[in-house]
Design a protein around this motif. Sequence first.
Motif, short mmCIF file in Angstrom:
data_model
loop_
_atom_site.label_atom_id
_atom_site.label_comp_id
_atom_site.label_asym_id
_atom_site.label_seq_id
_atom_site.Cartn_x
_atom_site.Cartn_y
_atom_site.Cartn_z
N ILE A 192 -9.60 31.76 -51.42
CA ILE A 192 -8.14 32.14 -51.04
C ILE A 192 -7.20 30.99 -51.23
O ILE A 192 -6.05 31.19 -51.10
CB ILE A 192 -8.34 32.46 -49.61
N PHE A 193 -7.85 29.76 -51.33
CA PHE A 193 -6.76 28.48 -51.72
C PHE A 193 -6.01 28.71 -52.80
O PHE A 193 -5.11 27.84 -53.22
CB PHE A 193 -7.60 27.27 -51.51
N ALA A 194 -6.28 29.78 -53.71
CA ALA A 194 -5.67 30.02 -55.06
C ALA A 194 -4.23 30.13 -54.76
O ALA A 194 -3.23 29.98 -55.37
CB ALA A 194 -6.29 30.85 -55.87
N VAL A 195 -3.95 30.78 -53.50
CA VAL A 195 -2.52 31.07 -53.01
C VAL A 195 -1.58 29.91 -53.05
O VAL A 195 -0.50 30.04 -53.21
CB VAL A 195 -2.73 32.04 -51.69
N LEU A 196 -2.02 28.76 -52.76
CA LEU A 196 -1.05 27.48 -52.72
C LEU A 196 -0.88 27.35 -54.20
O LEU A 196 0.29 26.87 -54.23
CB LEU A 196 -2.20 26.36 -52.33
N VAL A 197 -1.57 27.48 -55.28
CA VAL A 197 -1.08 27.35 -56.54
C VAL A 197 0.07 28.37 -56.94
O VAL A 197 0.90 28.22 -57.32
CB VAL A 197 -2.28 27.42 -57.64
N LEU A 198 -0.27 29.71 -56.59
CA LEU A 198 0.81 30.58 -56.63
C LEU A 198 1.91 30.22 -55.95
O LEU A 198 3.03 30.59 -56.67
CB LEU A 198 0.12 31.94 -56.30
N PHE A 199 1.89 29.90 -54.79
CA PHE A 199 3.28 29.61 -54.31
C PHE A 199 3.76 28.28 -54.85
O PHE A 199 5.23 28.23 -55.16
CB PHE A 199 3.10 28.86 -52.67
N ALA A 200 3.12 27.35 -55.14
CA ALA A 200 3.61 26.33 -56.10
C ALA A 200 4.56 26.67 -57.33
O ALA A 200 5.39 26.27 -57.81
CB ALA A 200 2.61 25.09 -56.55
N GLN A 201 3.76 27.80 -58.21
CA GLN A 201 4.29 28.31 -59.38
C GLN A 201 5.52 28.99 -59.00
O GLN A 201 6.74 28.91 -59.74
CB GLN A 201 3.56 29.50 -59.93
N LEU A 202 5.66 29.72 -57.83
CA LEU A 202 7.06 30.48 -57.68
C LEU A 202 8.10 29.31 -57.00
O LEU A 202 9.26 29.58 -57.30
CB LEU A 202 6.79 31.36 -56.44
N ALA A 203 7.72 28.34 -56.20
CA ALA A 203 8.65 27.16 -56.08
C ALA A 203 9.41 26.68 -56.98
O ALA A 203 10.38 26.15 -57.17
CB ALA A 203 8.01 26.29 -55.25
N SER A 204 8.54 26.48 -58.33
CA SER A 204 9.04 25.78 -59.32
C SER A 204 10.28 26.34 -59.90
O SER A 204 11.16 26.05 -60.81
CB SER A 204 7.79 25.68 -60.49
N LEU A 205 10.27 27.66 -59.71
CA LEU A 205 11.61 28.47 -60.35
C LEU A 205 12.87 27.88 -59.69
O LEU A 205 13.82 28.21 -60.28
CB LEU A 205 11.27 30.00 -60.11
N ALA A 206 12.77 27.37 -58.76
CA ALA A 206 14.13 26.85 -57.96
C ALA A 206 14.61 25.63 -58.95
O ALA A 206 15.99 25.70 -58.95
CB ALA A 206 13.78 26.09 -56.61
N PHE A 207 13.80 25.16 -59.85
CA PHE A 207 14.48 24.14 -60.66
C PHE A 207 15.02 24.70 -62.15
O PHE A 207 15.51 24.12 -62.94
CB PHE A 207 13.53 23.13 -60.95
N LEU A 208 14.80 25.88 -62.06
CA LEU A 208 15.60 26.45 -63.27
C LEU A 208 16.58 27.28 -63.01
O LEU A 208 16.97 27.70 -61.90
CB LEU A 208 14.50 27.63 -63.82
N ARG A 209 17.44 27.62 -64.28
CA ARG A 209 18.86 28.44 -64.09
C ARG A 209 18.43 29.66 -63.58
O ARG A 209 17.67 30.40 -64.36
CB ARG A 209 19.72 28.28 -65.18
N ARG A 210 19.09 30.24 -62.78
CA ARG A 210 19.02 31.78 -62.37
C ARG A 210 19.21 32.76 -63.51
O ARG A 210 18.27 33.68 -63.49
CB ARG A 210 19.84 32.20 -60.99
N ARG A 211 19.93 32.43 -64.31
CA ARG A 211 20.34 33.21 -65.27
C ARG A 211 19.25 33.48 -66.51
O ARG A 211 19.10 34.49 -67.03
CB ARG A 211 21.46 32.90 -66.03
N GLU A 212 18.23 32.47 -66.50
CA GLU A 212 17.48 32.13 -67.56
C GLU A 212 16.04 32.88 -66.97
O GLU A 212 15.00 32.99 -67.64
CB GLU A 212 17.10 30.77 -67.85
N LEU A 213 16.04 33.37 -65.57
CA LEU A 213 14.66 33.67 -64.98
C LEU A 213 14.72 35.09 -65.29
O LEU A 213 15.44 36.08 -65.14
CB LEU A 213 14.71 33.49 -63.63
#
Length: 258
Positions: free
Chosen positions: A190-211
């Motif tokens: 179940i701790f794999a969800v921590l990695v999934l949350f980190a992946q989604l959080a990394s999107l904050a550093f990208l331009r919204r138009r590029e996502l």
Amino acid sequence: MHNIPAPISENRFSLRERFSSDRLSWLLLLISIALALAIRLAFLGTKSLWLDEIWSVEIARMPWHSFLWVVRNMDPNTSLYYGLLHLWMSFGESEFSLRLLSVLFSVLTLPPLFALGTHLLGRRAGAIAALLLAVNLFDVQWSQEARTYALLVFLVTLSSLYFIKSIEGPSRKNWLLYSSFSVFAVYAHIFAVLVLFAQLASLAFLRRRELPWKGVCSSAIAVGIFTSPVAWLIVVRSRAPLVPLDWIPGPSIRHIYD
């Protein structure tokens, strides 16, 4: 002012240098795989199984109907590993054989880690990452035990690789592989969800138009739906556990410091 093309000799030298660097990176990956396998196989079966390994073996040894009852009522976490171990035990039940499954997952992590590092920072970074994992003390320790942790690292590495691929080159295949490996990772632990949350959080550093928002949302929904059974079972079991949880100490500042 027109750009003046580089001499042909310089271009050839650059290509030759790049080819040499790539060949060295691939060679380093092969050395890392051989080194990781040698380290992890050393003394693999010399120690007796300890308590947690015995728990894994006893669950995996059960017939499928009993196995599913235990997953539903006692230990819903790491169910994917228990199921794979159940199949693996047909090859033998010695300490060496039982732990060999974890060794294989640990060694198989090196190529996708190499690919992930290459995708982010180049082949040299990928080769160094693979070499560091090959000799990492914690990874060596947990790859020599009949527990789920080597499988977990393998799956979250694949999940992260296809997360990057899906963001950079969105396609149905990439999103499907990302979602699949993410779901498998959660069923591994179940701790794999921590990695999934980190992946989604990394999107904050990208331009919204590029996502590729459509792919991100679709995969997040799919992962949420397919992992909801294990999440629900873990919540229910934590409220009324058949296996007492009083051996787990409460968190404290001292534990964080340690």
